[in-house]
Design a protein around this motif. Structure first.
Motif, short mmCIF file in Angstrom:
data_model
loop_
_atom_site.label_atom_id
_atom_site.label_comp_id
_atom_site.label_asym_id
_atom_site.label_seq_id
_atom_site.Cartn_x
_atom_site.Cartn_y
_atom_site.Cartn_z
N LYS A 59 0.70 -1.33 -0.02
CA LYS A 59 -0.04 -0.16 0.12
C LYS A 59 0.88 1.30 0.10
N ARG A 60 1.98 1.22 0.54
CA ARG A 60 2.95 2.31 0.76
C ARG A 60 3.58 2.64 -0.79
N ILE A 61 3.75 1.40 -1.43
CA ILE A 61 4.35 1.75 -2.58
C ILE A 61 3.26 2.13 -3.94
N ILE A 62 1.99 1.80 -3.68
CA ILE A 62 0.80 2.16 -4.41
C ILE A 62 0.68 3.63 -4.05
N SER A 63 0.90 4.03 -2.64
CA SER A 63 0.60 5.54 -2.43
C SER A 63 1.62 6.46 -3.12
N GLU A 64 2.95 5.76 -2.92
CA GLU A 64 3.92 6.72 -3.58
C GLU A 64 3.79 6.90 -5.06
N ASP A 65 3.55 5.62 -5.80
CA ASP A 65 3.52 5.76 -7.17
C ASP A 65 2.32 6.58 -7.61
N TYR A 66 1.54 6.38 -7.01
CA TYR A 66 -0.14 7.11 -7.72
C TYR A 66 -0.32 8.26 -6.97
N LYS A 67 0.57 8.71 -6.00
CA LYS A 67 0.08 10.08 -5.42
C LYS A 67 -1.29 10.03 -4.62
N VAL A 68 -1.48 8.69 -3.89
CA VAL A 68 -2.60 8.69 -3.28
C VAL A 68 -2.21 8.76 -1.71
N PHE A 79 -6.20 -6.87 -2.54
CA PHE A 79 -6.79 -7.51 -3.83
C PHE A 79 -7.93 -6.32 -4.49
N VAL A 80 -8.43 -5.94 -3.40
CA VAL A 80 -9.47 -4.75 -3.65
C VAL A 80 -9.04 -3.66 -4.32
N ILE A 81 -7.93 -3.41 -4.09
CA ILE A 81 -7.11 -1.96 -4.63
C ILE A 81 -6.52 -2.40 -6.04
N LEU A 82 -5.87 -3.53 -6.11
CA LEU A 82 -5.22 -4.09 -7.46
C LEU A 82 -6.32 -4.49 -8.42
N LYS A 83 -7.27 -4.97 -7.99
CA LYS A 83 -8.34 -5.12 -9.14
C LYS A 83 -9.10 -4.03 -9.71
N ASN A 84 -8.53 -2.72 -9.30
CA ASN A 84 -8.90 -1.58 -9.87
C ASN A 84 -7.82 -0.98 -11.01
N LEU A 85 -6.77 -1.82 -11.11
CA LEU A 85 -5.75 -1.39 -11.90
C LEU A 85 -5.79 -2.30 -13.26
N LYS A 86 -4.94 -1.86 -14.05
CA LYS A 86 -4.43 -2.55 -15.50
C LYS A 86 -3.51 -3.78 -15.20
N ILE A 87 -3.44 -4.82 -15.58
CA ILE A 87 -2.40 -5.79 -15.46
C ILE A 87 -0.96 -5.54 -15.69
N SER A 88 -0.95 -4.33 -16.51
CA SER A 88 0.57 -3.82 -16.67
C SER A 88 0.96 -3.09 -15.30
N GLN A 89 -0.11 -2.45 -14.77
CA GLN A 89 0.36 -1.64 -13.59
C GLN A 89 0.30 -2.57 -12.51
N ILE A 90 -0.33 -3.50 -12.10
CA ILE A 90 -0.21 -4.73 -11.09
C ILE A 90 1.39 -5.31 -11.12
N TRP A 91 1.90 -5.59 -12.49
CA TRP A 91 2.93 -6.15 -12.45
C TRP A 91 4.15 -5.33 -12.21
N ALA A 92 4.11 -3.94 -12.67
CA ALA A 92 5.01 -3.07 -12.23
C ALA A 92 4.95 -2.80 -10.81
N LEU A 93 3.96 -2.76 -10.13
CA LEU A 93 4.07 -2.82 -8.60
C LEU A 93 4.67 -3.98 -8.05
N ILE A 94 4.44 -5.05 -8.47
CA ILE A 94 4.97 -6.51 -8.02
C ILE A 94 6.50 -6.29 -8.10
N GLY A 95 6.98 -5.71 -9.42
CA GLY A 95 8.33 -5.74 -9.61
C GLY A 95 8.98 -4.68 -8.80
N ARG A 96 8.25 -3.66 -8.33
CA ARG A 96 9.01 -2.59 -7.48
C ARG A 96 8.88 -3.14 -6.08
N TYR A 97 8.04 -4.00 -5.68
CA TYR A 97 8.01 -4.73 -4.33
C TYR A 97 9.06 -5.33 -4.23
#
Length: 259
Positions: A59-68, A79-97
């Motif tokens: 969640k901290r990574i998502i907060s930083e990347d998407y300025k939320v 899972f609720v959060i990621l299901k609002n994203l595109k698959i490319s966005q999800i894998w980018a977040l996984i890679g960053r983590y």
């Protein structure tokens, strides 16, 4: 009347090791929906990778990347959060983590091509397509949605050397995870039936490209019997005093635009 059809999504190893031997022993037909890419690459779906990650760190990574603001994300599951994203966005977040926290590779959790072919040859289980990467199709562009659907069907046909006529939408809630766009794409393929997770009994009047299904996860035989008997009323009873995933995803979508 007094009949059902068993379907299983994703192609997790537990299907081959646990479910399939029981189906063979009892001679029970079923349908298995898989991704040819995942089986070929011996890789994992995004939601399998996420399970071993710390939700607060993600969640901290998502907060930083998407300025939320992090406080906006805190009430929601990852899972609720990621299901609002595109698959490319999800894998980018996984890679960053993985990069930030030096996460080691996660063991493959899905069936191999050889296991898939073995099941197909035996003839008891029908193999259907389930996209290439398990995106929420409604979040994707027209081009990506079509590629995910068509490539998964053609990929399976190449592996199994016969037509693939059945498809299951990832996640599968009508008008949230897929729409008429995906139905029209499927009508231009070899598919004749597609399955959603709309929770109601199947009727002959139902759209053959949006067949409803009741989901079963873990639980005793008494839990499963109760869930089947209660049918579409199960969620109404279970969610008394709380919001279900669909409501939470729609609520979050109104608060945040991830695009």
């Amino acid at each position: 009347k007094n009949s059902c059809h068993l379907t299983i999504d994703d192609g997790d190893k537990t299907f081959y090791n646990i479910i399939y031997p029981v189906l063979k022993k009892m001679n029970i037909p079923a349908t298995l929906f898989v991704s040819p890419k995942i089986c070929t690459d011996l890789s994992n779906f995004w939601f399998q990778e996420i399970r071993v990650m710390d939700p607060d760190k993600m969640k901290r990574i998502i907060s930083e990347d998407y300025k939320v603001d992090l406080t906006v994300l805190q009430p929601y599951s990852i899972f609720v959060i990621l299901k609002n994203l595109k698959i490319s966005q999800i894998w980018a977040l996984i890679g960053r983590y993985k990069s930030l926290y030096n996460l080691p590779p996660i063991e493959n959790q899905n069936m191999s091509i050889e296991q898939l072919k073995e099941i197909d040859r035996y003839g008891l289980v029908t193999i259907g397509a389930h996209t290439m990467n398990h995106p929420i199709l409604a979040n994707e562009s027209d081009e990506t949605s079509e590629q995910e659907i068509v490539d998964s069907i053609r990929g399976l046909e190449n592996i199994l050397a016969h037509e693939v006529k059945y498809f299951a939408y990832p996640n599968g809630t009508p008008n949230l995870d897929f729409s008429i766009r995906e139905i029209e794409i499927l009508k231009n393929t070899n598919c004749s039936l597609a399955f959603s997770v709309e929770k109601k009994d199947f009727k002959l009047a139902d759209n053959p490209f949006s067949i409803p299904r009741y989901g079963l996860t873990t639980g005793s035989k008494y839990f499963i019997k109760a869930k089947i008997l209660l049918g579409k009323n199960w969620d109404l009873i279970k969610n008394i005093g709380s919001k279900d995933e669909v409501s939470l995803r729609l609520e979050l979508k109104k608060k945040i635009n991830f695009n």
